[in-house]
Design an enzyme around this catalytic site. Structure first.
Site, PDB file in Angstrom:
ATOM      1  N   GLY A 122      37.281  47.020  38.375  1.00 39.80           N
ATOM      2  CA  GLY A 122      37.209  47.241  39.819  1.00 39.80           C
ATOM      3  C   GLY A 122      35.817  47.678  40.222  1.00 39.80           C
ATOM      4  O   GLY A 122      34.829  47.348  39.543  1.00 39.80           O
TER       5      GLY A 122
ATOM      6  N   CYS B 110      33.602  39.311  39.938  1.00 39.19           N
ATOM      7  CA  CYS B 110      32.503  40.170  39.504  1.00 39.19           C
ATOM      8  C   CYS B 110      31.432  39.343  38.813  1.00 39.19           C
ATOM      9  O   CYS B 110      30.262  39.715  38.828  1.00 39.19           O
ATOM     10  CB  CYS B 110      33.008  41.303  38.626  1.00 39.19           C
ATOM     11  SG  CYS B 110      34.036  40.742  37.309  1.00 39.19           S
TER      12      CYS B 110
ATOM     13  N   GLU C  62      35.197  47.722  33.527  1.00 36.57           N
ATOM     14  CA  GLU C  62      34.476  46.515  33.940  1.00 36.57           C
ATOM     15  C   GLU C  62      34.275  46.610  35.438  1.00 36.57           C
ATOM     16  O   GLU C  62      35.219  46.564  36.223  1.00 36.57           O
ATOM     17  CB  GLU C  62      35.271  45.264  33.576  1.00 36.57           C
ATOM     18  CG  GLU C  62      34.453  44.014  33.738  1.00 36.57           C
ATOM     19  CD  GLU C  62      35.146  42.961  34.563  1.00 36.57           C
ATOM     20  OE1 GLU C  62      36.353  42.735  34.381  1.00 36.57           O
ATOM     21  OE2 GLU C  62      34.478  42.372  35.425  1.00 36.57           O
TER      22      GLU C  62
ATOM     23  N   ASN D  51      41.510  40.785  42.475  1.00 45.54           N
ATOM     24  CA  ASN D  51      41.091  39.374  42.430  1.00 45.54           C
ATOM     25  C   ASN D  51      41.691  38.588  41.262  1.00 45.54           C
ATOM     26  O   ASN D  51      41.809  37.367  41.343  1.00 45.54           O
ATOM     27  CB  ASN D  51      39.552  39.258  42.451  1.00 45.54           C
ATOM     28  CG  ASN D  51      38.896  39.925  41.279  1.00 45.54           C
ATOM     29  OD1 ASN D  51      39.512  40.728  40.573  1.00 45.54           O
ATOM     30  ND2 ASN D  51      37.642  39.611  41.048  1.00 45.54           N
TER      31      ASN D  51
HETATM   32  O1  G3P Z   1      35.954  39.614  38.765  1.00 40.94           O
HETATM   33  C1  G3P Z   1      36.598  39.611  37.540  1.00 40.94           C
HETATM   34  C2  G3P Z   1      35.840  38.906  36.446  1.00 40.94           C
HETATM   35  O2  G3P Z   1      36.391  39.247  35.223  1.00 40.94           O
HETATM   36  C3  G3P Z   1      35.662  37.420  36.687  1.00 40.94           C
HETATM   37  O3  G3P Z   1      36.172  36.609  35.724  1.00 40.94           O
HETATM   38  O4  G3P Z   1      36.756  34.484  34.686  1.00 40.94           O
HETATM   39  O5  G3P Z   1      36.090  34.511  37.076  1.00 40.94           O
HETATM   40  O6  G3P Z   1      34.401  34.890  35.319  1.00 40.94           O
HETATM   41  P1  G3P Z   1      35.835  35.028  35.691  1.00 40.94           P
END
Ligand code: G3P
Length: 484
Positions: free
Chosen positions: A240, A294, A260, A164
């Site tokens: 992931g 995430c 993460e 992503n």
């Molecule tokens: O899914 C990955 C995560 O690190 C999301 O990042 O910047 O969209 O909050 P952000």
């Protein structure tokens, strides 16, 4: 030769070893299909174990010299890589849109944000330093020992970003590893590999010594364990799924880890909140990149007395979202693949069957699912606990603050949570009781800015990311004691 020519041969993308882009001797390639058109647009190499050994050897050799390269020279190369990413932004954006279905504007933001992250890391990196301790601070000692405490690199860092954010989450791993004096072996995600290989080319062209940054491609199920268990790897940084993260943790032995993983971020909304602001934040937090983040808002816990009001405001915001193509910068785009869309559909159907109410209709065309708000979700429903990674937002009505805290903490995940209230005292009190890495007060859950600490508790991972925190995670303390 155009900037990216050497990384591919027709549709086939190569892997990078010791400063050379190569095709694998395995003659096995993995076909990639665009989530937009289901079109076979690229192939990546399925590297062999022997090729991985060569990559690791090259990385180790390069790192032995790199650890003695002056910090300001390391930083200069990072600035150069960041500049090359920006110069070649348009082509990288095209790839991101096509390969992972990221809306054009978000794809542009991802490239620019990554360049900022790399520049910031270069600046933070030149300030890596240690401290001096005197023995007489400890009872019973005279000042006859000095401890010079510094930080040294770990060696070869195995970096595994997800589909992503194949650019930004590669940058957040590669840049701190390099500035800290490590070599990097980047294992690309399968979908997202082409974007990640474009990212690596910026580093290759910036002039890092051969072998210092390498990129390997292949199915995680085939080479994942071999990479993780490889004796040359000194540290693993992975973003992931929780399932894969757990497998890495089991296989990694004594290697330090930065993982993460999944999340089920709750937004808790209280009676005294600014409901318009809360609704805006919740909808943008839940549905950007179609919920494939995430840190997406993955459930709303709302006090009964204001639930109808908040729900209506959320629905009004959701109606503004455009469903369509990432090329046209739509908000809701096709999910990464059919399995992902099937999973989201399954969660919605389970909730509906168990009595939840769909406030926006369920519509699916291939892998595009229109944004769904589900009211009256209860703890018996999968949607209350599972991470959908798609455009669905469950509303769980709660009777009390304690109820909200109990349900927020009932999740196996502990990435982030958000609290919406005008009462800062209440927000601080409740934030202490919620078991997550970060609590956002009056704002959506999100990782950035990228120098903030980013971490999760429970099944959301271990270790802390964020520029300085990552540099610390990718170095270790080394102490030199002078006995006088
Ligand atoms: O899914 C990955 C995560 O690190 C999301 O990042 O910047 O969209 O909050 P952000």
């Amino acid at each position: 030769m155009a900037f990216f020519d050497e990384i591919r041969d027709g549709k086939a993308y190569k892997y990078l070893v010791n400063g050379q882009w190569k095709a694998s001797g395995s003659n096995n390639r993995i076909k990639l299909f665009s989530p937009l058109y289901d079109e076979h647009f690229a192939e990546i190499q399925s590297v062999t174990r022997q090729e991985i050994d060569e990559v690791m050897e090259a990385a180790l050799q390069a790192q032995q010299k790199w650890k003695d390269t002056p910090l300001h020279e390391r930083a200069e190369l990072l600035h150069k890589a960041a500049a090359l990413l920006v110069e070649n932004k348009d082509e990288i954006v095209k790839v991101l849109v096509h390969e992972v279905g990221k809306p054009r504007k978000s794809a542009e933001d991802e490239v620019l944000r990554s360049a900022d992250l790399i520049n910031y890391t270069a600046e933070e990196g030149i300030r890596i330093h240690g401290e001096l301790l005197y023995s007489d601070s400890f009872p019973g000692n005279k000042r006859n020992k000095y401890a010079l405490v510094g930080r040294v690199p770990l060696g070869v860092v195995l970096a595994i970003p997800p589909f992503n954010y194949p650019i930004n989450l590669a940058a957040s791993k590669v840049a701190p590893a390099l500035v800290a004096g490590n070599a990097v072996v980047l294992k690309t995600p399968t979908q997202g590999a082409v974007s990640a290989l474009h990212f690596v080319q910026a580093f290759h062209k910036a002039g890092f010594p051969p072998g210092l940054i390498n990129a390997v491609t292949g199915k995680g199920s085939e080479i994942g364990d071999y990479l993780v268990e490889h004796p040359r790897v000194s540290m693993i940084t992975f973003t992931g799924s929780t399932q894969t993260g757990l497998n890495i943790a089991k296989k990694a032995g004594m290697k330090p880890l930065q993982l993460e993983l999944g999340g089920k971020d709750a937004s808790i909304v209280f009676e005294d909140a600014d409901l318009d602001e809360a609704a805006k934040n919740i909808v943008s937090g839940a549905f950007s990149f179609s919920g494939q983040r995430c840190t997406a808002v993955k459930r709303v816990l709302v006090l009964d007395s204001i639930a109808d009001q908040l729900r209506d405001k959320i629905i009004a915001e959701v109606k503004k979202l455009k469903v369509g193509s990432p090329d046209e910068n739509a908000d809701i785009c096709p999910l990464i693949d059919k399995n992902a869309a099937d999973f989201v559909e399954g969660l919605i159907k389970d909730a509906e069957k168990k009595g939840a109410k769909l406030c926006t209709p369920f519509k699916r065309e291939n892998n595009t699912i229109s944004p769904v708000v589900v009211d009256n979700v209860t703890e018996e429903m999968q949607l209350a606990w599972e991470e959908p990674f798609g455009p669905v937002l469950p509303l769980i009505r709660v009777k009390s603050v304690d109820d909200a805290i109990r349900i927020a903490n009932g999740s196996e995940y502990g990435l982030q949570a958000a609290i919406f209230t005008r009462d800062i005292k209440k927000a601080l009190e409740i934030s202490r009781k919620i078991d997550v890495g970060t609590v956002q007060i009056n704002g959506k859950t999100a990782r950035g800015p990228d120098h903030f600490p980013f971490l999760g508790t429970k099944s959301s991972g271990i270790g802390t990311q964020g520029v300085r925190y990552s540099i610390e995670a990718m170095t270790r303390t080394k102490s030199l004691v002078i006995n006088l």
